[in-house]
Design an enzyme around this catalytic site. Structure first.
Site: not given
Ligand code: CMC
Length: 423
Positions: A307, A364
């Site tokens: 998140h 989720d």
């Molecule tokens: N699986 C694997 N790696 C992950 C995941 C994941 N689900 N989420 C984040 N990471 C890694 C990412 O690759 C990055 O690694 P590094 O630092 O080595 O580059 C690090 O963790 C930080 O991630 P980010 O992409 O910079 O984080 P963000 O804040 O931009 O993205 C997110 C947040 C929710 C989009 C992401 O965690 C994600 O894609 N999660 C899976 C999709 C999901 O479950 N979404 C629902 C979110 S909660 C409900 C809502 O908002 O609707």
């Protein structure tokens, strides 16, 4: 402590930036005059450090795992309130008195029928259209059917538009389900006692016997989705509304933003991922999927994990996990995906990749297992998220609309394209 920050620019010029502290002690620097004073803009991909306005609706502390609507914790609201009262709270700022709640319910009931002509929109869309397309289209269609309530500067019109959107979202979501099933949509014969029971009766038919525990569980899920401050779909409502687009148009845009798999669409993707794991050997395959999630070249992420704001267990996921156990026990459901989800969660939470990045289950991760136990099909999970979140979008759109300092949302770019050239 000083209430200004000093910033030294590359040319040595020093400027001061006002520093604000929110009511929950959050710190914020005001850069609104930065470009005017220095010629610089700020670079903040994904708006991770950007706060486009003040807000009084929802507080969340991602490090501590706290989420409160208008000061009330989601734990208290789930235990002691109901979804209709929470919608009122989120939008108007206070929990309703008995009389206010009765009046609110009356207004919603009066606006709870979709115009027959609007329902005809379904006829032009294929049966396998994703229900999020239908929900967004129907909300946009409200602008056409209620042009008399589309002036954002007229408080009475806005109030009517709020009742129409909140009153009709239930039949909109349910009729989208019926369209997918190729069956006729009907309103329940009796007034509905809650959004949860109304949803079940409108989707599954008037004869559907609503269990009071199941009704309470659906209400609780809707409460947990009601608002989440400046997330992607809420920021969409705000940015679309900032151009003075009407409420229905802004809400329709929010539904589209929510649909993406990184946002609300993740609840559908979690179940699809768990099904893939189950069909690929079940718990034995978990290591393979974890390895894929850690491999940046795989294009696979662990859905329902991570998140932007929570760097701790998502407090909504904590509640839903318990609810999930209750539902499974109450309905005597045996879902092989539950065991996969539990093992996957445990494996990720003991894996350095996830712990070092503070990636925990989000809202989720377990919600789909609850919906599955209620026989709600996978493609309806994100529309149910929208059903819960609608009041949050409305609250933010309204807060901004009432803010005399609100300006059109219009970020800047760092241009890296070609400089002037001749043909
Ligand atoms: N699986 C694997 N790696 C992950 C995941 C994941 N689900 N989420 C984040 N990471 C890694 C990412 O690759 C990055 O690694 P590094 O630092 O080595 O580059 C690090 O963790 C930080 O991630 P980010 O992409 O910079 O984080 P963000 O804040 O931009 O993205 C997110 C947040 C929710 C989009 C992401 O965690 C994600 O894609 N999660 C899976 C999709 C999901 O479950 N979404 C629902 C979110 S909660 C409900 C809502 O908002 O609707």
């Amino acid at each position: 402590m000083s209430d200004v920050a000093k910033l030294t620019m590359p040319d040595g010029k020093e400027i001061t930036l006002p520093a604000y502290t929110g009511t929950e002690q959050e710190k914020c620097l005001d850069i609104s005059a930065l470009r005017k004073e220095t010629g610089y803009v700020t670079f903040d991909p994904g708006f991770g450090n950007t706060c486009p306005s003040k807000s009084s609706i929802t507080f969340l502390n991602g490090e501590a795992g706290i989420l409160r609507y208008r000061g009330y914790s989601i734990e208290d609201l789930c235990e002691k309130s109901d979804f209709t009262s929470v919608m009122y709270l989120v939008i108007y700022g206070e929990l309703p008195s008995e009389a206010e709640l009765a009046e609110f319910n009356k207004n919603l009931a009066e606006h709870s029928k979709i115009k027959p002509q609007l329902l005809k929109l379904y006829e032009s869309l294929p049966q396998d259209t994703h229900p999020m397309v239908l929900v967004s289209t129907m909300l946009a269609g409200l602008s056409a059917h209620y042009p008399q309530f589309t002036n954002p500067h007229d408080t009475d019109q806005v109030e009517q538009a709020i009742f129409i959107a909140l009153g009709q979202i239930l039949p909109i979501v349910s009729s989208a389900y019926c369209h997918g099933k190729g069956k006729e949509f009907n309103y329940p014969s009796e007034p509905i006692s809650s959004y949860g029971s109304g949803l079940l009766k409108m989707m599954f038919g008037d004869d559907y016997e609503v269990d009071t525990d199941v009704e309470k569980i659906l209400d609780e899920l809707l409460i947990l989705h009601a608002d989440h401050e400046f997330n992607c779909s809420t920021s969409t409502a705000r940015i679309v509304g900032s151009s003075q687009a009407n409420l229905f148009a802004s809400l329709s845009a929010s539904v589209n933003a929510l649909w993406g798999p990184l946002h609300g669409g993740a609840n559908q993707k979690v179940i699809e991922m768990l099904e893939d794991i189950a069909n690929d050997g079940g718990v034995e395959a978990i290591d393979k999927y974890l390895a894929m999630a850690k491999d940046k070249t795989s294009g696979f992420r662990l859905m329902g994990f991570g998140h932007r704001v929570y760097k701790n267990y998502d407090p909504r996921a904590k509640i839903i996990k318990k609810t999930c156990d209750k539902v499974i026990e109450k309905l005597g459901v045996e879902d092989p995906l539950l065991a996969v989800a539990q093992k996957l969660e445990a494996a990720a939470l003991s894996d350095e990749y996830f712990t070092s990045r503070k990636l925990y289950p989000n809202v989720d991760f377990y919600s789909g297992i609850v919906y599955r136990a209620l026989n709600i099909p996978t493609e309806m999970y994100t529309p149910l998220f929208a059903l819960g979140r609608l009041c949050g979008w409305i609250a933010h759109w309204r807060e901004q609309n009432l803010d005399p300092h609100a300006r059109i949302g219009r970020p800047r770019q760092l241009y890296m394209g070609a400089t002037e050239r001749s043909l």
